[in-house]
Design a protein around this motif. Sequence first.
Motif, PDB file in Angstrom:
ATOM      1  N   VAL A 279       1.032  -1.229  -0.093  1.00  0.00           N
ATOM      2  CA  VAL A 279      -0.043  -0.069  -0.016  1.00  0.00           C
ATOM      3  C   VAL A 279       1.022   1.216  -0.143  1.00  0.00           C
ATOM      4  O   VAL A 279       1.482   1.537   0.903  1.00  0.00           O
ATOM      5  CB  VAL A 279      -0.781   0.172   1.252  1.00  0.00           C
ATOM      6  CG1 VAL A 279      -1.841   1.021   1.276  1.00  0.00           C
ATOM      7  CG2 VAL A 279      -1.635  -1.358   1.430  1.00  0.00           C
ATOM      8  N   THR A 280       0.780   1.960  -0.922  1.00  0.00           N
ATOM      9  CA  THR A 280       2.013   3.042  -1.318  1.00  0.00           C
ATOM     10  C   THR A 280       1.133   4.392  -1.730  1.00  0.00           C
ATOM     11  O   THR A 280       0.131   4.141  -2.501  1.00  0.00           O
ATOM     12  CB  THR A 280       3.047   2.915  -2.267  1.00  0.00           C
ATOM     13  OG1 THR A 280       3.752   3.948  -2.481  1.00  0.00           O
ATOM     14  CG2 THR A 280       2.178   2.328  -3.541  1.00  0.00           C
ATOM     15  N   SER A 281       1.541   5.533  -1.241  1.00  0.00           N
ATOM     16  CA  SER A 281       0.926   6.878  -1.906  1.00  0.00           C
ATOM     17  C   SER A 281       1.713   7.144  -2.972  1.00  0.00           C
ATOM     18  O   SER A 281       1.469   8.265  -3.645  1.00  0.00           O
ATOM     19  CB  SER A 281       1.158   7.822  -0.759  1.00  0.00           C
ATOM     20  OG  SER A 281       2.521   7.887  -0.359  1.00  0.00           O
TER      21      SER A 281
ATOM     22  N   PHE B 239      -5.341   7.159   2.893  1.00  0.00           N
ATOM     23  CA  PHE B 239      -5.675   6.283   1.824  1.00  0.00           C
ATOM     24  C   PHE B 239      -4.967   4.855   2.507  1.00  0.00           C
ATOM     25  O   PHE B 239      -5.682   3.957   2.143  1.00  0.00           O
ATOM     26  CB  PHE B 239      -4.582   6.791   0.546  1.00  0.00           C
ATOM     27  CG  PHE B 239      -4.575   5.736  -0.607  1.00  0.00           C
ATOM     28  CD1 PHE B 239      -5.337   5.018  -1.165  1.00  0.00           C
ATOM     29  CD2 PHE B 239      -3.281   5.160  -0.418  1.00  0.00           C
ATOM     30  CE1 PHE B 239      -5.299   3.890  -2.259  1.00  0.00           C
ATOM     31  CE2 PHE B 239      -2.800   4.184  -1.494  1.00  0.00           C
ATOM     32  CZ  PHE B 239      -3.658   3.600  -2.284  1.00  0.00           C
ATOM     33  N   LYS B 240      -3.929   4.791   3.034  1.00  0.00           N
ATOM     34  CA  LYS B 240      -3.281   3.648   3.428  1.00  0.00           C
ATOM     35  C   LYS B 240      -4.189   3.027   4.648  1.00  0.00           C
ATOM     36  O   LYS B 240      -4.540   1.880   4.554  1.00  0.00           O
ATOM     37  CB  LYS B 240      -1.937   3.758   3.903  1.00  0.00           C
ATOM     38  CG  LYS B 240      -0.777   4.330   3.241  1.00  0.00           C
ATOM     39  CD  LYS B 240       0.380   4.519   3.718  1.00  0.00           C
ATOM     40  CE  LYS B 240       1.442   5.051   2.688  1.00  0.00           C
ATOM     41  NZ  LYS B 240       2.806   5.627   3.335  1.00  0.00           N
TER      42      LYS B 240
ATOM     43  N   HIS C  61      -1.671  -1.748  -3.940  1.00  0.00           N
ATOM     44  CA  HIS C  61      -2.656  -0.323  -3.912  1.00  0.00           C
ATOM     45  C   HIS C  61      -1.802   0.925  -4.412  1.00  0.00           C
ATOM     46  O   HIS C  61      -0.967   0.999  -3.580  1.00  0.00           O
ATOM     47  CB  HIS C  61      -3.213  -0.343  -2.729  1.00  0.00           C
ATOM     48  CG  HIS C  61      -3.926  -1.650  -2.449  1.00  0.00           C
ATOM     49  ND1 HIS C  61      -5.448  -1.988  -2.525  1.00  0.00           N
ATOM     50  CD2 HIS C  61      -3.524  -2.854  -2.054  1.00  0.00           C
ATOM     51  CE1 HIS C  61      -5.477  -3.341  -2.235  1.00  0.00           C
ATOM     52  NE2 HIS C  61      -4.713  -3.718  -1.819  1.00  0.00           N
ATOM     53  N   MET C  62      -2.210   1.529  -5.167  1.00  0.00           N
ATOM     54  CA  MET C  62      -1.538   3.013  -5.385  1.00  0.00           C
ATOM     55  C   MET C  62      -2.507   4.095  -5.663  1.00  0.00           C
ATOM     56  O   MET C  62      -3.860   3.815  -5.782  1.00  0.00           O
ATOM     57  CB  MET C  62      -0.755   2.869  -6.830  1.00  0.00           C
ATOM     58  CG  MET C  62       0.392   1.604  -6.675  1.00  0.00           C
ATOM     59  SD  MET C  62       1.334   1.687  -8.452  1.00  0.00           S
ATOM     60  CE  MET C  62       2.544   2.955  -8.088  1.00  0.00           C
ATOM     61  N   LEU C  63      -2.073   5.030  -5.159  1.00  0.00           N
ATOM     62  CA  LEU C  63      -3.052   6.469  -5.174  1.00  0.00           C
ATOM     63  C   LEU C  63      -3.430   6.778  -6.469  1.00  0.00           C
ATOM     64  O   LEU C  63      -2.431   7.061  -7.363  1.00  0.00           O
ATOM     65  CB  LEU C  63      -2.269   7.598  -4.528  1.00  0.00           C
ATOM     66  CG  LEU C  63      -3.370   8.410  -3.791  1.00  0.00           C
ATOM     67  CD1 LEU C  63      -4.206   8.172  -2.806  1.00  0.00           C
ATOM     68  CD2 LEU C  63      -2.321   9.542  -2.888  1.00  0.00           C
TER      69      LEU C  63
ATOM     70  N   ALA D 280      -8.157  -1.093   6.372  1.00  0.00           N
ATOM     71  CA  ALA D 280      -9.632  -1.357   7.241  1.00  0.00           C
ATOM     72  C   ALA D 280     -10.362  -2.050   6.447  1.00  0.00           C
ATOM     73  O   ALA D 280     -11.256  -3.013   7.012  1.00  0.00           O
ATOM     74  CB  ALA D 280      -9.921   0.083   7.396  1.00  0.00           C
ATOM     75  N   ARG D 281     -10.099  -1.954   5.094  1.00  0.00           N
ATOM     76  CA  ARG D 281     -11.015  -2.873   3.921  1.00  0.00           C
ATOM     77  C   ARG D 281     -10.675  -4.189   3.872  1.00  0.00           C
ATOM     78  O   ARG D 281     -11.362  -4.964   3.561  1.00  0.00           O
ATOM     79  CB  ARG D 281     -11.069  -2.199   2.637  1.00  0.00           C
ATOM     80  CG  ARG D 281     -11.939  -0.949   2.574  1.00  0.00           C
ATOM     81  CD  ARG D 281     -12.002  -0.677   1.150  1.00  0.00           C
ATOM     82  NE  ARG D 281     -10.964  -0.746   0.121  1.00  0.00           N
ATOM     83  CZ  ARG D 281     -10.329   0.307  -0.247  1.00  0.00           C
ATOM     84  NH1 ARG D 281     -10.436   1.526   0.205  1.00  0.00           N
ATOM     85  NH2 ARG D 281      -9.010   0.076  -1.038  1.00  0.00           N
ATOM     86  N   GLN D 282      -9.761  -4.622   4.500  1.00  0.00           N
ATOM     87  CA  GLN D 282      -8.952  -6.094   4.284  1.00  0.00           C
ATOM     88  C   GLN D 282      -9.229  -6.649   5.656  1.00  0.00           C
ATOM     89  O   GLN D 282      -8.513  -6.413   6.529  1.00  0.00           O
ATOM     90  CB  GLN D 282      -7.452  -6.065   4.005  1.00  0.00           C
ATOM     91  CG  GLN D 282      -7.097  -5.143   2.737  1.00  0.00           C
ATOM     92  CD  GLN D 282      -7.936  -5.537   1.503  1.00  0.00           C
ATOM     93  OE1 GLN D 282      -8.071  -6.678   1.318  1.00  0.00           O
ATOM     94  NE2 GLN D 282      -8.278  -4.354   0.760  1.00  0.00           N
ATOM     95  N   PRO D 283     -10.419  -7.451   5.757  1.00  0.00           N
ATOM     96  CA  PRO D 283     -10.678  -8.240   7.105  1.00  0.00           C
ATOM     97  C   PRO D 283      -9.762  -9.046   7.530  1.00  0.00           C
ATOM     98  O   PRO D 283      -9.784  -9.301   9.095  1.00  0.00           O
ATOM     99  CB  PRO D 283     -11.859  -8.763   6.742  1.00  0.00           C
ATOM    100  CG  PRO D 283     -11.899  -9.181   5.338  1.00  0.00           C
ATOM    101  CD  PRO D 283     -11.234  -7.811   4.953  1.00  0.00           C
TER     102      PRO D 283
END
Length: 326
Positions: free
Chosen positions: A196-198, A241-242, A222-224, A247-250
């Motif tokens: 997960v990166t900005s 964003f991160k 996951h990129m911005l 939070a979306r990944q249970p």
Amino acid sequence: MNYRSLNDLSRLSTECAGKISSDVDLVVGIPRSGMLVASIIALKQNLPLTDLYSFLRNDDLKKGSTRTYKHAELVKPRDAKKILLVDDSISSAKSMRAAEEQVRAVYEGNVVTMAVFAERHNRHHVDMYLDLVEQPRVFEWNVMHHPFLTQACLDIDGVLCVDPTIEENDDGPNYREFLSCTRPLFIPSVKVAHLVTSRLEKYRAETEAWLQHNGVQYGTLHMLDLPTAEERRRLNIHHKFKAEVYARQPLTRLFVESEVKQAVEIMKLSGKPVYCIETNEMYVPGQVYNLKANTLRKAYSLKAKLIGKAKSTMAKWMSASPSSKS
């Protein structure tokens, strides 16, 4: 998520020094993490040190020349009358049992087994332990190689590779060069669930090529999705964003972030643990005091540096000033 750092390890080895019997002749570490513990204990207790496999081969003990060792006359490890067999932790205790069986097969002296970190249900598997740390747990020295990473999110810049300099971070040709050639930092040895990166979506190709070249295994990148770095700075949504992805990944149980302020914000917004590379600390909901303590340490450190610099400048000025005559 229970976490222990190298600082915790050093502190425990000092606090619990009295637990180690004074008649131990030699410290034997179980590679690899056990050698970290064994080295600290051997240094602080001034005892000879070796690893498990050198002990089994009965290789000559290696010693430095800068100080006198306790039991300096000991040359062959199996001539020791009593050894301390050390690992960093026990879970199933299979590693410790296997090591002890190997040692006892070739050695007739006394063997004392020790794990720094044990759990309530398995502490009886060793003769001594220094701290009880229940699962889930992770240590500073194994966090980037822990099976937890298969259910974790990792930042890229400052974690997998160095951060770009101001000159490199131009959102243009210099940045593309950075993305292709940046130096790796901590490459995990297991497959990571989410990166997960900005970094901006338009740099996906360069990012994926670098990850492949450096052997980073991952599930999803996951990129911005923003047009420019200027827009990203204006919105200031790096941590948001991160945290949203986390939070979306249970199933995710850990986020590894490079920068302390982002780490704390991600923890707050997601309600999940975040490990910070910058501070070597785990930020857990309800334990934000860690940040306060770290801020104080930095403040004291900065103050000491400023005072030292001021004194140095004053001393140079005084020495350069002409002396007055009465």
